[in-house]
Design a protein around this motif. Structure first.
Motif, PDB file in Angstrom:
ATOM      1  N   SER A  17       1.901  -1.057  -6.767  1.00  0.00           N
ATOM      2  CA  SER A  17       2.920  -2.194  -6.573  1.00  0.00           C
ATOM      3  C   SER A  17       4.183  -1.687  -7.376  1.00  0.00           C
ATOM      4  O   SER A  17       5.850  -1.491  -6.741  1.00  0.00           O
ATOM      5  N   GLN A  20       6.362   1.226  -7.045  1.00  0.00           N
ATOM      6  CA  GLN A  20       6.907   0.827  -6.163  1.00  0.00           C
ATOM      7  C   GLN A  20       6.297   1.982  -4.838  1.00  0.00           C
ATOM      8  O   GLN A  20       7.244   2.324  -4.033  1.00  0.00           O
ATOM      9  N   TYR A  22       4.651   1.139  -2.072  1.00  0.00           N
ATOM     10  CA  TYR A  22       4.349   0.191  -1.115  1.00  0.00           C
ATOM     11  C   TYR A  22       3.522   0.249  -0.368  1.00  0.00           C
ATOM     12  O   TYR A  22       2.002  -0.298   0.484  1.00  0.00           O
ATOM     13  N   ALA A  25       0.048   0.695  -1.245  1.00  0.00           N
ATOM     14  CA  ALA A  25       0.214  -0.694  -2.122  1.00  0.00           C
ATOM     15  C   ALA A  25      -0.259  -1.794  -1.114  1.00  0.00           C
ATOM     16  O   ALA A  25      -1.704  -1.780  -0.923  1.00  0.00           O
ATOM     17  N   GLN A  50      -0.044 -10.792   0.023  1.00  0.00           N
ATOM     18  CA  GLN A  50      -0.134 -10.159  -0.311  1.00  0.00           C
ATOM     19  C   GLN A  50       0.020  -8.598   0.393  1.00  0.00           C
ATOM     20  O   GLN A  50       1.324  -7.988   0.827  1.00  0.00           O
ATOM     21  N   MET A  54       4.201  -5.872   1.148  1.00  0.00           N
ATOM     22  CA  MET A  54       3.642  -4.685   0.893  1.00  0.00           C
ATOM     23  C   MET A  54       4.539  -4.315   2.131  1.00  0.00           C
ATOM     24  O   MET A  54       5.248  -3.202   2.058  1.00  0.00           O
ATOM     25  N   GLU A  57       8.124  -4.936   2.739  1.00  0.00           N
ATOM     26  CA  GLU A  57       9.340  -3.821   1.062  1.00  0.00           C
ATOM     27  C   GLU A  57       9.178  -1.953   1.494  1.00  0.00           C
ATOM     28  O   GLU A  57       9.707  -1.709   1.142  1.00  0.00           O
TER      29      GLU A  57
END
Length: 90
Positions: A17, A20, A22, A25, A50, A54, A57
């Motif tokens: 994460s 970046q 995502y 992640a 969480q 992700m 994102e």
């Protein structure tokens, strides 16, 4: 709080994460969720949140990379204008 296996997935997800990455992640959080559920026969709300963050994102990054809806509208408008005849009947 979490077992070593779940904690390892969470730590890997956090590192990805920060870089970046995502989608990767999100996959690690999914692995953490699956491991937690296997160990405890229930879901962990924080891990699910969480994972969802992700995924969100990753979606935002993809939308931005593709130019989003405004870029698509501009492209369609430009193509429509290119198709219009340059002469007018009169």
């Amino acid at each position: 709080m979490y077992s070593k296996g779940v904690s390892d997935f969470v730590n890997q997800a956090a590192e990805l994460s920060q870089k970046q990455k995502y989608e990767q992640a999100a996959q690690k959080y999914a692995d953490a969720c699956a491991a937690f559920k296997e160990e405890n026969s229930c879901d962990d709300f924080d891990l699910l949140v969480q994972h969802g963050k992700m995924l969100l994102e990753a979606g935002v990054v993809k939308k931005t990379a593709l130019g989003g809806i405004d870029a698509m509208r501009a492209k369609v408008a430009a193509e429509s204008k290119a198709i219009e005849p340059t002469w007018k009947a009169g």
